[in-house]
Design an enzyme around this catalytic site. Structure first.
Site, PDB file in Angstrom:
ATOM      1  N   GLY A  64       0.831  -1.192   0.000  1.00 54.20           N
ATOM      2  CA  GLY A  64       0.000   0.000   0.000  1.00 54.20           C
ATOM      3  C   GLY A  64       0.871   1.250   0.000  1.00 54.20           C
ATOM      4  N   SER A  65       0.198   2.402  -0.172  1.00 56.68           N
ATOM      5  CA  SER A  65       0.950   3.644  -0.364  1.00 56.68           C
ATOM      6  C   SER A  65       1.681   4.096   0.897  1.00 56.68           C
ATOM      7  CB  SER A  65       0.010   4.748  -0.868  1.00 56.68           C
ATOM      8  OG  SER A  65      -1.026   4.975   0.057  1.00 56.68           O
ATOM      9  N   THR A  66       1.139   3.810   2.086  1.00 58.01           N
ATOM     10  CA  THR A  66       1.825   4.230   3.320  1.00 58.01           C
ATOM     11  C   THR A  66       3.123   3.431   3.480  1.00 58.01           C
ATOM     12  OG1 THR A  66      -0.426   4.448   4.205  1.00 58.01           O
ATOM     13  CG2 THR A  66       1.385   4.864   5.730  1.00 58.01           C
ATOM     14  N   ALA A  99      -3.319  -0.204   6.662  1.00 56.71           N
ATOM     15  CA  ALA A  99      -4.627  -0.852   6.830  1.00 56.71           C
ATOM     16  C   ALA A  99      -5.688   0.026   6.179  1.00 56.71           C
ATOM     17  CB  ALA A  99      -4.935  -1.040   8.317  1.00 56.71           C
ATOM     18  N   ASP A 100      -6.807  -0.596   5.856  1.00 52.78           N
ATOM     19  CA  ASP A 100      -7.933   0.161   5.284  1.00 52.78           C
ATOM     20  C   ASP A 100      -8.897   0.614   6.378  1.00 52.78           C
ATOM     21  OD1 ASP A 100      -7.054  -0.226   2.590  1.00 52.78           O
ATOM     22  OD2 ASP A 100      -7.605  -2.317   2.867  1.00 52.78           O
ATOM     23  N   GLU A 126       0.524 -10.512   3.431  1.00 51.19           N
ATOM     24  CA  GLU A 126       0.576  -9.607   4.593  1.00 51.19           C
ATOM     25  C   GLU A 126       0.300 -10.367   5.889  1.00 51.19           C
ATOM     26  OE1 GLU A 126      -0.828  -5.627   2.117  1.00 51.19           O
ATOM     27  OE2 GLU A 126      -2.326  -6.801   3.153  1.00 51.19           O
TER      28      GLU A 126
HETATM   29  C1  5RP Z   1      -2.779  -3.599   0.729  1.00 56.62           C
HETATM   30  C2  5RP Z   1      -3.151  -3.144   2.087  1.00 56.62           C
HETATM   31  C3  5RP Z   1      -2.781  -1.743   2.460  1.00 56.62           C
HETATM   32  O1  5RP Z   1      -1.967  -1.780   3.587  1.00 56.62           O
HETATM   33  C4  5RP Z   1      -4.026  -0.950   2.746  1.00 56.62           C
HETATM   34  O2  5RP Z   1      -4.857  -1.026   1.607  1.00 56.62           O
HETATM   35  C5  5RP Z   1      -3.688   0.513   3.053  1.00 56.62           C
HETATM   36  O3  5RP Z   1      -3.216   1.129   1.888  1.00 56.62           O
HETATM   37  P1  5RP Z   1      -2.735   2.643   1.856  1.00 56.62           P
HETATM   38  O4  5RP Z   1      -1.504   2.724   2.718  1.00 56.62           O
HETATM   39  O5  5RP Z   1      -2.445   2.893   0.389  1.00 56.62           O
HETATM   40  O6  5RP Z   1      -3.843   3.499   2.369  1.00 56.62           O
HETATM   41  O7  5RP Z   1      -3.738  -3.841   2.880  1.00 56.62           O
HETATM   42  O8  5RP Z   1      -3.201  -4.920   0.493  1.00 56.62           O
END
Ligand code: 5RP
Length: 232
Positions: free
Chosen positions: A44-46, A100-101, A120
């Site tokens: 994910g981007s973070t 995480a979402d 993950e």
């Molecule tokens: C990818 C994930 C990511 O950690 C989650 O979607 C958060 O993404 P972002 O940092 O882009 O908000 O679970 O499978």
């Protein structure tokens, strides 16, 4: 002889939403790195921003780590930045971080927007210390308030899995489509499909109930994984 590392650019596939907050938390997690650590790297981007901040510290302070990435995206990012990588079947992480979402008040999580939830989870269960790095938009009162739970399933079992999930308290279920990038369904890091599933209620048993369905590889529900939440 080495390949030219600049064959592709170091950039995220879309605009990074909440960029400033994500960068803040990326810097925080980068400050945790110690020389010689084996670090599980989420997706994910973070996580993408965190790896860049870690790379800066490695360069400026002459530190060395071994990263275990959870997706092709982050593996390519580590490679681009010169961070050495290995797989979970070769080494075990001292600690890991991931985005995480959704995060609820118990610290339960929904993950898997990026389709990497199996990798993950595998990294997370094998790490003694687990950090979740999130901006303020990720906090919810109840799991499934904003995001559906991604359920990764073997392609041949799609209809059967759908049928079994329908017997649970599901309010909405969609096969995740690739959209502009590709015709047809999203293919996960492990070559499977994803059903995005909204539940009317998620309880302590929901993760296990989903996992018990034949054909389900993993879900993006992380219930009681003893994570430390690092927020911006
Ligand atoms: C990818 C994930 C990511 O950690 C989650 O979607 C958060 O993404 P972002 O940092 O882009 O908000 O679970 O499978």
């Amino acid at each position: 002889m080495n390949w030219d590392k600049k064959l592709f650019d170091l950039k995220w596939s879309q605009d990074i939403i909440n960029y400033d907050e994500k960068l803040k938390v990326a810097k925080k997690i980068a400050s945790f790195v110690k020389d010689g650590d084996v670090v599980g790297v989420g997706s994910g981007s973070t996580s993408f921003l965190a790896v860049q901040e870690i790379a800066k510290r490695l360069k400026n302070e002459g530190l060395k780590i071994l990263a275990i990435p959870t997706s092709n995206e982050l593996k390519m990012t580590c490679s681009f930045l010169g961070i050495e990588t290995a797989s979970i079947s070769e080494v075990r992480p001292d600690w890991c971080f991931d985005g995480a979402d959704e995060v609820d008040p118990h610290g339960w999580l929904v993950k898997g927007r990026g389709g990497a939830m199996f990798n993950e989870k595998l990294i997370m269960v094998n790490s003694a210390k687990r950090y979740i790095i999130v901006d303020g938009s990720k906090f919810v009162e109840h799991i499934c308030d904003k995001f559906p739970v991604p359920v990764e399933c073997v392609p041949a079992a799609l209809t059967s899995v759908k049928n079994s999930l329908s017997a649970m308290n599901v309010t909405e279920m969609n096969l995740r489509l690739a959209g502009k990038a590709k015709d047809g369904p999203v293919i996960t890091e492990n070559g499977n499909y994803i059903l995005d599933v909204k539940f009317s209620d998620v309880n302590r048993n929901t993760e296990k109930d989903i996992k018990s369905i034949v054909g389900v590889v993993e879900s993006g529900l992380f219930i009681d994984y003893n994570v430390e939440i690092i927020r911006s």
